[in-house]
Write an enzyme that holds these catalytic residues in place. Structure first.
Site, PDB file in Angstrom:
ATOM      1  N   HIS A  16      14.152 -36.003   9.772  1.00  0.00           N
ATOM      2  CA  HIS A  16      15.328 -36.413  10.558  1.00  0.00           C
ATOM      3  C   HIS A  16      16.593 -36.403   9.698  1.00  0.00           C
ATOM      4  O   HIS A  16      17.049 -37.467   9.267  1.00  0.00           O
ATOM      5  CB  HIS A  16      15.117 -37.824  11.112  1.00  0.00           C
ATOM      6  N   GLU A  65      19.526 -36.161  10.650  1.00  0.00           N
ATOM      7  CA  GLU A  65      20.613 -36.874  11.335  1.00  0.00           C
ATOM      8  C   GLU A  65      20.615 -38.360  11.006  1.00  0.00           C
ATOM      9  O   GLU A  65      21.574 -39.064  11.316  1.00  0.00           O
ATOM     10  CB  GLU A  65      20.518 -36.649  12.860  1.00  0.00           C
ATOM     11  N   CYS A  72      12.004 -32.913  14.897  1.00  0.00           N
ATOM     12  CA  CYS A  72      10.827 -33.724  15.226  1.00  0.00           C
ATOM     13  C   CYS A  72      10.246 -33.294  16.573  1.00  0.00           C
ATOM     14  O   CYS A  72       9.736 -32.200  16.704  1.00  0.00           O
ATOM     15  CB  CYS A  72      11.194 -35.205  15.164  1.00  0.00           C
TER      16      CYS A  72
END
EC number: 6.3.5.3
Lengths: 222, 79
Positions: free
Chosen positions: A196, A198, A86
């Site tokens: 994202h 994660e 990002c």
């Protein structure tokens, strides 16, 4: 496997990245601050998401000129694995470690939702734990994720397999050219992506589609 | 010495913000508005007096920080 997370004022996904790397690699990553000129010996450096320096001037522009990014560039040149998620992707592009630019979303709206990603190249150090063409889910949350590159750069990226993730099945949230969600550099050791991964690594997140990206990058066995 | 730097998007680079402004202008009843492209202006005060050096410095500032030359052009004016 040792990792490090770059910290800059205005990032807000650093804790998520630290949690993901701790859970997946089995040890907490080192953290490096914007003014640090050296990064410890690690296998992976991650630049998390957020709004470094308030997105002033251009997203990632100020962060890319901080001392720590010179250290990241030196490590990348030596072959250390680097992931920018990002705002981290925007910073890598602004630092010249990845080609192209990330512009305001075509809709002009901030997008925060889940999209589908196609593994456009499963033969990279970031995607070897996925199948070619596999469709995975991933959250996105950004205002400036509209990837742009000139025709020549785009042809090179596509021709060399540097487009690694593509928004799939009509889920392009930002107008990115060729539905590009993530790219690697020509050496293949620096990845930038807007989604994202994660935030989708365990059952409590509602799925673990993003986990294999970190397992791939950390060289962990299946 | 005072300088003004104007940063504009290169031709062919999509400008969603310019497009939104274009629509808003026509919504306000301004007929005959064609394409709108949005850019940035930086007014910079310089302490030196050497105009040639100032121009070289300002261009370097643009290349290193103020403009993203992948997508933007810049123009330097010294008053």
């Amino acid at each position: 496997m040792k990792s490090a997370v770059v910290l800059l004022p205005g990032l807000n996904r650093d804790r998520d990245m630290i949690a993901a790397l701790t859970k997946i690699s089995g040890q907490a990553p080192a953290t490096v601050w914007q003014t640090d000129t050296e990064i410890p010996a690690v296998d992976l450096i991650a630049i998390p998401g957020g709004f470094s320096f308030g997105d002033y001037l251009r997203c990632g522009a100020i962060a890319a000129r901080m001392p720590v990014m010179r250290a990241v560039a030196e490590k990348a040149a030596k072959g250390v694995t680097v992931i920018g998620v990002c705002n981290g992707f925007q910073i890598l592009v602004e630092a010249g470690l990845l080609p192209g630019a990330l512009m305001r979303n075509a809709s002009l709206k901030f997008v925060c939702r889940q999209v589908k990603l196609e593994i456009a190249n499963a033969n990279t150090m970031f995607t070897r734990r996925y199948r070619p063409g596999q469709i995975i889910r991933s959250p996105v949350a950004h205002h400036d994720g509209n990837y742009f590159a000139d025709a020549e750069t785009l042809a090179r990226l596509e021709g060399e397999g540097q487009v690694v993730f593509r928004y799939a099945e009509g889920t392009n949230p930002n107008g990115s050219i060729n539905d590009i969600a993530g790219i690697v550099n020509d050496k293949g050791n620096v990845l930038g992506l807007m989604p994202h991964p994660e935030n989708l690594i365990e059952a409590a997140h509602g799925g673990n589609d993003g986990r294999a990206l970190f397992e791939s990058a950390l060289g962990l066995a299946a | 010495m005072k300088a003004r730097i104007t940063v504009t998007l290169k031709n062919g680079v999509l400008d969603p913000q310019g497009k939104a402004i274009e629509h808003a202008l026509s919504g306000l009843g301004f007929d005959g508005v064609g394409q709108v492209r949005q850019g940035k202006v930086f007014d910079i005060e310089l302490t030196g007096t050497d105009k040639a050096k100032a121009e070289a410095d300002l261009k370097a500032m643009c290349d290193k920080l103020l403009a993203n030359t992948v997508i933007e052009n810049y123009a330097v004016e010294i008053a």
